[in-house]
Design a protein around this motif. Structure first.
Motif, mmCIF file in Angstrom:
data_model
loop_
_atom_site.group_PDB
_atom_site.id
_atom_site.type_symbol
_atom_site.label_atom_id
_atom_site.label_comp_id
_atom_site.label_asym_id
_atom_site.label_seq_id
_atom_site.Cartn_x
_atom_site.Cartn_y
_atom_site.Cartn_z
ATOM 1 N N ALA A 34 0.825 -1.214 0.000
ATOM 2 C CA ALA A 34 0.000 0.000 0.000
ATOM 3 C C ALA A 34 0.859 1.263 0.000
ATOM 4 N N VAL A 35 0.411 2.251 -0.742
ATOM 5 C CA VAL A 35 1.047 3.566 -0.726
ATOM 6 C C VAL A 35 0.409 4.340 0.422
ATOM 7 N N LYS A 36 1.197 4.605 1.462
ATOM 8 C CA LYS A 36 0.700 5.216 2.693
ATOM 9 C C LYS A 36 0.723 6.740 2.673
ATOM 10 N N ALA A 37 1.524 7.339 1.781
ATOM 11 C CA ALA A 37 1.658 8.792 1.767
ATOM 12 C C ALA A 37 1.890 9.267 0.338
ATOM 13 N N LEU A 38 1.349 10.429 0.027
ATOM 14 C CA LEU A 38 1.447 11.002 -1.318
ATOM 15 C C LEU A 38 1.387 12.511 -1.181
ATOM 16 N N GLU A 39 2.318 13.230 -1.809
ATOM 17 C CA GLU A 39 2.368 14.681 -1.623
ATOM 18 C C GLU A 39 3.025 15.346 -2.838
ATOM 19 N N TRP A 40 2.439 16.456 -3.306
ATOM 20 C CA TRP A 40 3.047 17.271 -4.367
ATOM 21 C C TRP A 40 4.055 18.225 -3.743
ATOM 22 N N CYS A 41 5.135 18.490 -4.442
ATOM 23 C CA CYS A 41 6.155 19.434 -3.969
ATOM 24 C C CYS A 41 5.665 20.860 -4.209
ATOM 25 N N PRO A 42 5.612 21.707 -3.166
ATOM 26 C CA PRO A 42 5.081 23.067 -3.338
ATOM 27 C C PRO A 42 5.978 23.993 -4.163
#
Length: 120
Positions: A34-42
């Protein structure tokens, strides 16, 4: 990233969608759990970062404009959270397992590997 949306799954898939057309632009099966975290770079809006679960334990960096994975960083524990520090331009991440959960706010060598090397 403006007109794009990122999603992840329990099967380890990360997808990047075009909101305007509602079509999947990219599909990456890099994580083994499972992919537990996902975030775009600001400060680099074309870059996305993901963190894998207990059977994976990787952080992956994607360039959405080039349709490729730029970096893969392995860790000893599952990645449970990701956050960008805008003032230092670094990535902070939390990691752990069912019995041992930690937040990585003061481990400069690991933060350096993810943050400075990839997003400066």
């Amino acid at each position: 990233m403006g007109n794009y949306l990122a999603s992840s799954s329990n099967e380890g898939c990360v997808k990047i969608w075009d909101i305007r057309t509602q079509q999947v632009l990219q599909k990456h099966h890099v994580h083994r759990s499972a992919v537990k975290a996902l975030e775009w770079c600001p400060w680099k809006p074309s870059h996305l970062i993901s963190g894998g679960g207990i059977h994976d334990r990787k952080i992956c960096v994607y360039d959405a404009t080039k349709f490729e994975i730029e970096h893969i960083i392995k860790h000893n524990y599952q990645i449970t959270g990701l956050a960008f520090n805008k003032s230092t331009k670094q990535v902070m991440f939390s990691y752990g397992n069912l019995y041992r959960q930690r937040t990585n706010n003061h481990l400069p060598n690991q933060r350096h590997n993810v943050g400075n090397a990839l997003f400066s």
